[in-house]
Scaffold this motif. Structure first.
Motif, short mmCIF file in Angstrom:
data_model
loop_
_atom_site.label_atom_id
_atom_site.label_comp_id
_atom_site.label_asym_id
_atom_site.label_seq_id
_atom_site.Cartn_x
_atom_site.Cartn_y
_atom_site.Cartn_z
N ASP A 270 0.78 -1.24 0.15
CA ASP A 270 0.06 -0.24 -0.21
C ASP A 270 1.06 1.41 0.14
O ASP A 270 2.26 0.97 0.30
N ASN A 271 0.39 2.36 0.34
CA ASN A 271 0.92 3.92 0.13
C ASN A 271 1.62 4.26 1.01
O ASN A 271 3.10 4.37 0.57
N ASN A 272 1.50 3.42 2.36
CA ASN A 272 2.94 3.58 3.32
C ASN A 272 4.42 2.75 3.25
O ASN A 272 5.35 3.17 3.41
N PHE A 273 4.36 1.95 1.67
CA PHE A 273 5.35 1.37 2.06
C PHE A 273 6.27 2.56 0.79
O PHE A 273 7.60 1.94 0.46
N TYR A 274 5.65 3.00 0.48
CA TYR A 274 6.68 4.15 -0.99
C TYR A 274 6.98 5.78 0.63
O TYR A 274 7.05 7.03 -0.50
N LYS A 275 6.66 5.64 1.77
CA LYS A 275 7.03 6.51 2.70
C LYS A 275 7.82 7.42 2.31
O LYS A 275 8.66 8.53 2.62
N PRO A 276 9.33 6.67 2.33
CA PRO A 276 10.31 6.70 2.22
C PRO A 276 11.15 7.62 0.90
O PRO A 276 11.33 8.59 0.96
N ILE A 277 9.99 7.69 -0.21
CA ILE A 277 10.30 8.51 -1.36
C ILE A 277 9.69 9.52 -0.73
O ILE A 277 10.02 11.02 -1.62
N ARG A 278 8.51 9.62 -0.77
CA ARG A 278 7.50 10.68 -0.33
C ARG A 278 8.41 11.72 0.88
O ARG A 278 8.35 12.82 0.51
N LEU A 287 8.09 18.34 -3.76
CA LEU A 287 6.27 18.20 -2.95
C LEU A 287 6.01 18.72 -1.93
O LEU A 287 7.15 19.19 -0.94
N GLN A 288 4.95 19.36 -2.29
CA GLN A 288 4.45 20.40 -1.41
C GLN A 288 3.05 19.90 -0.52
O GLN A 288 2.60 18.68 -0.92
N ALA A 289 3.94 19.64 0.93
CA ALA A 289 2.72 19.70 1.65
C ALA A 289 1.30 19.77 1.84
O ALA A 289 0.92 20.69 1.89
N LYS A 290 -0.18 18.86 1.76
CA LYS A 290 -0.76 19.41 1.70
C LYS A 290 -1.59 19.41 2.63
O LYS A 290 -1.27 18.76 4.26
#
Length: 290
Positions: A270-278, A287-290
């Motif tokens: 899921d999306n959490n796996f890509y947290k290091p990239i985010r 990226l700008q924080a939402k």
């Protein structure tokens, strides 16, 4: 009795035809794939078996399209030109951030869902570490690349390095070109990822002794299979897609050309796996924080 049997037969046939028409009426799914191979023709040939497999498993036409940049693939998933994408981690994070695309699975390479960004140089360059790069020529991948752009850029920022000022010349090009030009001494150094370097050595495209790694990142999540925001809302479809992808590992035992060499299947993530990239995207300000 004959009339009853005839009526039942009519209902069964009519229902089957209606179901067939309904399936046929479903639009083709557009599967976007990044340019993992040296050219579009080879890339299409490499990933067409996967498109065919998904079409059979999902009982729906799947059209393959190669997009020649990671940034372009992220945009195509965001704007609806692509329904499903096999894309780099940074491209996925961009598509998720900008348009709500959602990862469903991560590809496995030699059984692992992770890989590494690297920096390479020619052994005779006199460069032994990133600190030796001042005043040298350096190549990034395109700006949609995880290992070729985002992660090395983030590293340079942590070291107080502004690439445009630190290097004598900065280029943005394809991973294969970076490795080739480094081994030829055209470039002093460049960013790549371990899987690409290993594959090029294995295929005889470069010689191992002409390319030396001077930096390696922490483990990064592998390429993502992501779906558009619209498809992500169809939970039943997502479950079917994840199931089809999870079976690829077993199918490879009898159909080894379903994926390129060393790719061994998919695992649901899921999306959490890509947290290091985010996190890297936010830290660089891309990226700008939402």
């Amino acid at each position: 009795m004959k009339r009853l049997i005839g009526l039942c037969f009519f209902i069964v046939v009519t229902t089957a035809l209606l179901n067939t028409d309904a399936n046929a009426a479903e639009p083709a799914l557009k599967l976007g794939v990044g340019l993992f191979q040296p050219d579009k023709e080879k890339n299409d040939a490499t990933y067409r078996p996967l498109a065919t497999y998904l079409s059979n498993k999902l009982n729906r036409p799947v059209e393959l399209r190669t997009v020649d940049s990671w940034e372009g693939l992220a945009k195509s998933l965001a704007n609806g030109e692509t329904d499903i994408a096999l894309m780099g981690p940074w491209g996925y994070v961009l598509a998720n951030h900008q348009a709500g695309a959602q990862v469903v699975s991560t590809i496995l390479y030699d059984g692992k869902p992770e890989y590494f960004a690297i920096m390479v140089t020619h052994p005779n360059s006199g460069i032994n570490q990133p600190a030796d790069l001042k005043g040298k020529t350096f190549a990034f991948g395109d700006k949609g690349s995880t290992s070729g752009y985002l992660i090395p850029l983030h590293y340079f920022m942590t070291q107080g390095i502004d690439p445009e000022r630190y290097f004598s010349k900065v280029l943005y090009t394809k991973h294969q070109a970076i490795e080739t030009q480094v081994t030829q001494g055209i470039l002093d150094a460049g960013a790549d990822y371990n899987r690409n370097r290993n594959a090029m050595i294995e295929q005889g495209l470069i010689k191992a002794e002409q390319s030396r790694i001077i930096w390696q990142s922490a483990p990064l999540p592998n390429d993502a299979v992501a779906v558009s925001k619209a498809l992500a809302a169809d939970r039943a479809f997502v479950i079917r897609l994840q199931a089809a992808l999870s079976e690829v590992g077993d199918v490879l035992k009898t159909e080894p050309k379903l994926l390129p060499p060393h790719y061994t299947g998919f695992v649901s993530r899921d999306n959490n796996f890509y947290k290091p990239i985010r996190d890297a995207g936010l830290a660089t300000g891309i990226l700008q924080a939402k």
